[in-house]
Design a protein around this motif. Structure first.
Motif, mmCIF file in Angstrom:
data_model
loop_
_atom_site.group_PDB
_atom_site.id
_atom_site.type_symbol
_atom_site.label_atom_id
_atom_site.label_comp_id
_atom_site.label_asym_id
_atom_site.label_seq_id
_atom_site.Cartn_x
_atom_site.Cartn_y
_atom_site.Cartn_z
ATOM 1 N N ARG A 75 8.570 5.195 1.121
ATOM 2 C CA ARG A 75 7.224 5.526 0.355
ATOM 3 C C ARG A 75 6.800 6.920 0.644
ATOM 4 O O ARG A 75 6.243 7.402 -0.388
ATOM 5 C CB ARG A 75 6.323 4.391 0.694
ATOM 6 N N GLU B 273 6.473 9.913 -2.146
ATOM 7 C CA GLU B 273 4.983 10.653 -2.373
ATOM 8 C C GLU B 273 4.917 11.979 -1.752
ATOM 9 O O GLU B 273 3.876 12.762 -1.662
ATOM 10 C CB GLU B 273 3.792 9.865 -1.375
ATOM 11 N N SER C 219 0.392 1.483 4.482
ATOM 12 C CA SER C 219 1.373 0.659 5.005
ATOM 13 C C SER C 219 2.149 0.888 6.568
ATOM 14 O O SER C 219 2.386 0.275 7.266
ATOM 15 C CB SER C 219 2.746 0.543 4.369
ATOM 16 N N GLY D 145 0.827 -1.076 -0.040
ATOM 17 C CA GLY D 145 0.024 -0.098 -0.136
ATOM 18 C C GLY D 145 0.863 1.274 -0.035
ATOM 19 O O GLY D 145 2.197 1.363 0.046
ATOM 20 N N ASN D 146 0.066 2.583 0.078
ATOM 21 C CA ASN D 146 0.724 3.585 0.013
ATOM 22 C C ASN D 146 1.427 3.999 1.568
ATOM 23 O O ASN D 146 1.421 3.142 2.214
ATOM 24 C CB ASN D 146 -0.028 4.796 -0.514
ATOM 25 N N PHE D 147 2.036 5.263 1.614
ATOM 26 C CA PHE D 147 2.566 5.249 2.982
ATOM 27 C C PHE D 147 1.790 5.092 4.334
ATOM 28 O O PHE D 147 2.078 4.523 5.002
ATOM 29 C CB PHE D 147 3.143 6.747 2.880
ATOM 30 N N GLU D 148 0.607 6.006 4.151
ATOM 31 C CA GLU D 148 -0.258 5.977 5.144
ATOM 32 C C GLU D 148 -0.871 4.425 5.709
ATOM 33 O O GLU D 148 -0.908 3.957 6.471
ATOM 34 C CB GLU D 148 -1.658 6.856 5.022
#
Length: 227
Positions: A157, A161, A102, A97-100
């Motif tokens: 990540r 982003e 993950s 997934g994206n930063f938040e």
């Protein structure tokens, strides 16, 4: 090869050796060893590190002290093996997934690893022995290196982003994110972990949006640097 790769290789080698030894050992010896570890774990959970004496373990397990010494040359060896036996199993892969997404998944996994109430009672023994016993120190460092590698990937990540400053220090971030969770575990209040994880994640993610300045400017204000 990364520190995490070396750490995992060492841990796998230990598990393979231990399993091979167990397969070749007389079942009676395996049972007495397991009984000693079970008794020592119960004593540690119930009364802390001082409760784990050779006499107490022998009485609780029903294993003669002479037999115990064949398995474990000293009381410290018993404690080290109890820690190794009860160490939470870390998830091998970095969350997707994206930063938040993950970051939240990573913290939830960490909380799940620490959620056994017995671990909160065993943890003080780890803290006590970590800086005086090489084997315990190695166990702790292997585990820490694994989690730092996973957090580093998640932070990368966030940097990609544009949400996290490139100079963000992974060790400091780990301390900020995990410190509150450890305190709750030490306080034997693991029921609070799920809610606390979300609060820690919310506050950390929100901290990157507190300023309207671009990340390059905010980066200059940070007191910690990249490792």
């Amino acid at each position: 090869m990364s520190a995490n790769s070396n750490a995992n290789a060492n841990a796998n080698a230990h598990d393979t050796t231990e399993n091979a030894l167990c397969d070749s050992v007389d079942p009676r010896i395996a049972r007495s060893r397991a009984g000693v570890l079970q008794a020592a774990t119960e004593l540690l959970v119930e009364g802390g590190i001082r409760a784990v004496t050779v006499d107490a373990v022998a009485e609780r397990s029903g294993v003669a002290k002479s037999t115990m010494y064949r398995h474990f040359p000293s009381r410290t060896d018993v404690l080290v093996e109890v820690l190794r036996h009860n160490w939470p199993t870390a998830h091998p892969d970095v969350p997707s997934g994206n930063f938040e997404a993950s970051l939240r998944s990573l913290l939830r996994r960490l909380a799940a690893e620490m959620s056994n109430p017995d671990w909160g009672r065993i943890l003080p023994a780890l803290i006590s022995l970590k800086n005086t016993n090489h084997d315990v120190h190695q166990l702790a460092e292997t585990d820490r290196a694994h989690h730092l590698d996973q957090l580093r990937t998640v932070l990368d990540r966030g940097i990609a982003e544009g949400l996290v400053a490139p100079s963000t220090d992974v060790v400091t971030t780990m301390d900020l994110l995990v410190g509150p969770l450890i305190l709750v575990v030490l306080d034997n209040d693991t029921d609070r972990l799920p809610r606390l994880v979300e609060e820690v994640a919310d506050r950390y993610i929100a901290s990157w949006g507190l300023s309207d300045a671009p990340l390059s400017s905010r980066d200059d204000d940070r007191s910690f640097s990249a490792s």
